[in-house]
Enzyme design. Structure first.
Site, PDB file in Angstrom:
ATOM      1  N   SER A 134       0.843  -1.209   0.000  1.00  0.00           N
ATOM      2  CA  SER A 134       0.000   0.000   0.000  1.00  0.00           C
ATOM      3  C   SER A 134       0.872   1.251   0.000  1.00  0.00           C
ATOM      4  CB  SER A 134      -0.906  -0.006   1.241  1.00  0.00           C
ATOM      5  OG  SER A 134      -1.708  -1.166   1.249  1.00  0.00           O
ATOM      6  N   GLU A 366      -4.335  -3.804  -7.229  1.00  0.00           N
ATOM      7  CA  GLU A 366      -4.431  -2.403  -7.723  1.00  0.00           C
ATOM      8  C   GLU A 366      -4.883  -1.474  -6.594  1.00  0.00           C
ATOM      9  OE1 GLU A 366      -5.410  -1.447 -11.631  1.00  0.00           O
ATOM     10  OE2 GLU A 366      -4.689  -3.339 -12.444  1.00  0.00           O
TER      11      GLU A 366
HETATM   12  C1  LIG Z   1      -2.477 -12.162  -6.993  1.00  0.00           C
HETATM   13  C2  LIG Z   1      -1.867 -10.805  -6.900  1.00  0.00           C
HETATM   14  C3  LIG Z   1      -1.508 -10.135  -8.074  1.00  0.00           C
HETATM   15  C4  LIG Z   1      -0.907  -8.865  -7.999  1.00  0.00           C
HETATM   16  N1  LIG Z   1      -0.467  -8.267  -9.156  1.00  0.00           N
HETATM   17  C5  LIG Z   1       0.334  -7.141  -9.059  1.00  0.00           C
HETATM   18  C6  LIG Z   1       0.981  -6.618 -10.220  1.00  0.00           C
HETATM   19  O1  LIG Z   1       0.833  -7.123 -11.353  1.00  0.00           O
HETATM   20  N2  LIG Z   1       1.814  -5.553 -10.067  1.00  0.00           N
HETATM   21  C7  LIG Z   1       2.025  -4.956  -8.851  1.00  0.00           C
HETATM   22  O2  LIG Z   1       2.779  -3.990  -8.782  1.00  0.00           O
HETATM   23  N3  LIG Z   1       1.402  -5.433  -7.737  1.00  0.00           N
HETATM   24  C8  LIG Z   1       0.573  -6.512  -7.810  1.00  0.00           C
HETATM   25  N4  LIG Z   1      -0.030  -7.036  -6.681  1.00  0.00           N
HETATM   26  C9  LIG Z   1       0.211  -6.382  -5.377  1.00  0.00           C
HETATM   27  C10 LIG Z   1      -1.021  -5.744  -4.769  1.00  0.00           C
HETATM   28  O3  LIG Z   1      -1.334  -4.557  -5.459  1.00  0.00           O
HETATM   29  C11 LIG Z   1      -0.712  -5.539  -3.274  1.00  0.00           C
HETATM   30  O4  LIG Z   1      -0.783  -6.809  -2.670  1.00  0.00           O
HETATM   31  C12 LIG Z   1      -1.674  -4.583  -2.617  1.00  0.00           C
HETATM   32  O5  LIG Z   1      -1.465  -3.274  -3.096  1.00  0.00           O
HETATM   33  C13 LIG Z   1      -1.548  -4.586  -1.084  1.00  0.00           C
HETATM   34  O6  LIG Z   1      -0.222  -4.517  -0.680  1.00  0.00           O
HETATM   35  P1  LIG Z   1       0.324  -5.560   0.430  1.00  0.00           P
HETATM   36  O7  LIG Z   1      -0.049  -6.917  -0.049  1.00  0.00           O
HETATM   37  O8  LIG Z   1       1.747  -5.274   0.684  1.00  0.00           O
HETATM   38  O9  LIG Z   1      -0.550  -5.259   1.721  1.00  0.00           O
HETATM   39  P2  LIG Z   1      -0.198  -4.140   2.874  1.00  0.00           P
HETATM   40  O10 LIG Z   1       0.054  -2.813   2.240  1.00  0.00           O
HETATM   41  O11 LIG Z   1       0.851  -4.693   3.763  1.00  0.00           O
HETATM   42  O12 LIG Z   1      -1.578  -4.109   3.627  1.00  0.00           O
HETATM   43  C14 LIG Z   1      -1.972  -5.031   4.652  1.00  0.00           C
HETATM   44  C15 LIG Z   1      -3.342  -4.564   5.171  1.00  0.00           C
HETATM   45  O13 LIG Z   1      -3.241  -3.265   5.761  1.00  0.00           O
HETATM   46  C16 LIG Z   1      -4.173  -2.393   5.132  1.00  0.00           C
HETATM   47  N5  LIG Z   1      -3.600  -1.031   5.060  1.00  0.00           N
HETATM   48  C17 LIG Z   1      -2.365  -0.685   4.644  1.00  0.00           C
HETATM   49  N6  LIG Z   1      -2.207   0.648   4.716  1.00  0.00           N
HETATM   50  C18 LIG Z   1      -3.388   1.163   5.169  1.00  0.00           C
HETATM   51  C19 LIG Z   1      -3.871   2.470   5.457  1.00  0.00           C
HETATM   52  N7  LIG Z   1      -3.104   3.569   5.272  1.00  0.00           N
HETATM   53  N8  LIG Z   1      -5.142   2.608   5.917  1.00  0.00           N
HETATM   54  C20 LIG Z   1      -5.934   1.517   6.076  1.00  0.00           C
HETATM   55  N9  LIG Z   1      -5.538   0.250   5.837  1.00  0.00           N
HETATM   56  C21 LIG Z   1      -4.282   0.073   5.373  1.00  0.00           C
HETATM   57  C22 LIG Z   1      -4.390  -2.969   3.745  1.00  0.00           C
HETATM   58  O14 LIG Z   1      -5.613  -2.515   3.174  1.00  0.00           O
HETATM   59  C23 LIG Z   1      -4.387  -4.461   4.045  1.00  0.00           C
HETATM   60  O15 LIG Z   1      -5.653  -4.859   4.517  1.00  0.00           O
HETATM   61  C24 LIG Z   1      -0.702  -8.259  -6.738  1.00  0.00           C
HETATM   62  C25 LIG Z   1      -1.089  -8.932  -5.574  1.00  0.00           C
HETATM   63  C26 LIG Z   1      -1.642 -10.185  -5.643  1.00  0.00           C
HETATM   64  C27 LIG Z   1      -2.004 -10.894  -4.358  1.00  0.00           C
END
Ligand SMILES: Cc1cc2nc3c(=O)[nH]c(=O)nc-3n(C[C@H](O)[C@H](O)[C@H](O)COP(=O)(O)OP(=O)(O)OC[C@H]3O[C@@H](n4cnc5c(N)ncnc54)[C@H](O)[C@@H]3O)c2cc1C
Length: 386
Positions: A134, A366
């Site tokens: 995020s 996304e």
């Molecule tokens: C199958 C899959 C395909 C993907 N494809 C791509 C791709 O092609 N390219 C790419 O770049 N990325 C890709 N992603 C990455 C995806 O965009 C990220 O997983 C997503 O943005 C969340 O990041 P994170 O998993 O690190 O979760 P984190 O950021 O660690 O979040 C963990 C939790 O905390 C919450 N959170 C975090 N910050 C806040 C805040 N400020 N306020 C409230 N809640 C918050 C989140 O909503 C979540 O519930 C993919 C992910 C998956 C699982």
């Protein structure tokens, strides 16, 4: 006089009809096997390429079909209705290439878009990292100026279609400590020395869409691979997502519609207490709510697609709202569809359990739906939305 404000143009309806035929004929029959084996759905790719639907958004000047944002959303929706994994072919081709279309030099576009349009290459998007999801601006991948080019080092995580795609838009910090203003975007090719991939992630759903880590170990990039100007990468990454969240909303609408299609079919066939379960009001009220929510999600998605096409100021709000609403809708509707099929819904004999697993990712990628709400609230407080 006819009143056409809320009517899809006939060419968009024609695209939906053409897709429906391809999907029922060539994509739906392989959806369960793709989910079971976790292999890239090559048959879907070939079928989509044959109809020029694999990257429909690429403008005609680069050899593409030149589909507008609404037509592209309809393509993705229809494919997702039968196979969410396959719908990531047109969706991720749009995600990977949108930075080029928004800010790439004419030379970069001419070199990298035609092979995608011809179906010879796919294009992925590398923003997320193990420690930067995020908070994407906290990325550690670095590109250092090196002679007349750049030297790229780091690792990206969760990259959809990684390994299958030939080309990658990669965001990297070019000014250490510069935060969002110190990030730049580059085109990287799978064949560039120093590029490698991790093992496919073992996921809950969209199993036919490979998700891998991508590693960059001293990758030398010529200066011409920079997309836009140095330091403009982060706003470009966010602008890209404003447009492509519409495609995830479309994917979610398609998954939800596929689940409702299956549920409607089932409840009219399934007999209990001497009659079809569709005759019970408790079941009818669930169906009505499902249809109502899908209709609302679809309208919001199409309104967001129109704003994407016109690149309007309130697109960030509409893109986030459509993605958030449609994905929450897809999760609710696929869960209800499993419920309506009873025990059978919980098995692999019917597609709704797969659809329920596939729907979940639309609330996460996304930008999670919490992040979408942050985006929407910011736009509301700035007075740029609704
Ligand atoms: C199958 C899959 C395909 C993907 N494809 C791509 C791709 O092609 N390219 C790419 O770049 N990325 C890709 N992603 C990455 C995806 O965009 C990220 O997983 C997503 O943005 C969340 O990041 P994170 O998993 O690190 O979760 P984190 O950021 O660690 O979040 C963990 C939790 O905390 C919450 N959170 C975090 N910050 C806040 C805040 N400020 N306020 C409230 N809640 C918050 C989140 O909503 C979540 O519930 C993919 C992910 C998956 C699982």
């Amino acid at each position: 006089m006819t009143f056409e404000a809320y009517q899809l143009p006939p060419e968009h309806e024609a695209i939906r009809a053409a897709l429906r035929e391809i999907c029922l004929d060539k994509i739906a029959p392989n959806a369960a096997v793709t989910d079971e084996t976790g292999e890239f759905p090559q048959a879907s790719y070939d079928a989509l390429c044959a109809g020029d639907f694999h990257a429909p958004h690429i403008p005609t000047e680069y050899g593409g079909a030149g589909a507008d944002a609404l037509a592209t959303a309809i393509v993705i929706e229809e494919v997702a209705r039968v196979c969410a994994s396959s719908s990531l072919i047109p969706a991720v081709n749009k995600l990977g290439t949108t930075p080029l279309l928004l800010a790439g030099s004419p030379e970069l576009r001419q070199r990298y878009l035609p092979p995608v349009a011809r179906g010879e290459a796919m294009f992925s998007y590398c923003l997320s990292e193990p420690e930067a999801g995020s908070d994407a601006a906290a990325m550690r991948t670095r590109a250092v100026a090196d002679g007349d080019g750049w030297l790229l080092d780091g690792a990206k995580r969760w990259i959809t279609n990684a390994g299958v795609s030939e080309f990658y838009t990669v965001f990297a910090a070019t000014e250490p400590g510069g935060g969002p203003r110190g990030i730049s975007a580059f085109v990287v090719a799978k064949s560039d020395p120093g590029v490698s991939f991790g093992a496919p992630e073992r996921k809950l759903g969209i199993k036919g869409s490979p998700t891998r880590e991508v590693y960059f170990d001293g990758v030398r990039l010529p200066a011409g691979r920079l997309i836009g100007a140095p330091g403009e990468g982060f706003p470009l990454a966010m602008r890209t997502l404003d447009h492509t969240r519409v495609t995830i909303a479309a994917q979610a609408v398609g998954i939800a519609q596929g689940a409702l299609d299956t549920a409607l079919d089932y409840v009219t066939q399934r007999q209990q207490f001497g009659r079809a379960v569709a005759e019970f009001q408790g079941v009818q009220f669930m169906l009505a709510d499902m249809g109502m929510k899908i209709a609302a999600a679809r309208q919001l998605t199409y309104a967001a697609a129109a704003r994407s096409e016109r690149d309007e100021a309130d697109l960030p709000f509409y893109g986030a709202a459509a993605k958030c609403f449609a994905s929450d809708t897809a999760m609710a509707i696929t869960t209800d569809a499993v419920q309506l099929l009873g025990g059978y819904g919980y098995t692999k004999d019917f597609p709704v359990e797969r659809m329920m697993r596939d729907a979940k990712i639309t609330q996460i990628y996304e930008g999670t739906n919490q992040v979408q709400r942050i985006v929407m609230a910011r736009q509301l407080l700035k007075g740029v939305a609704a």
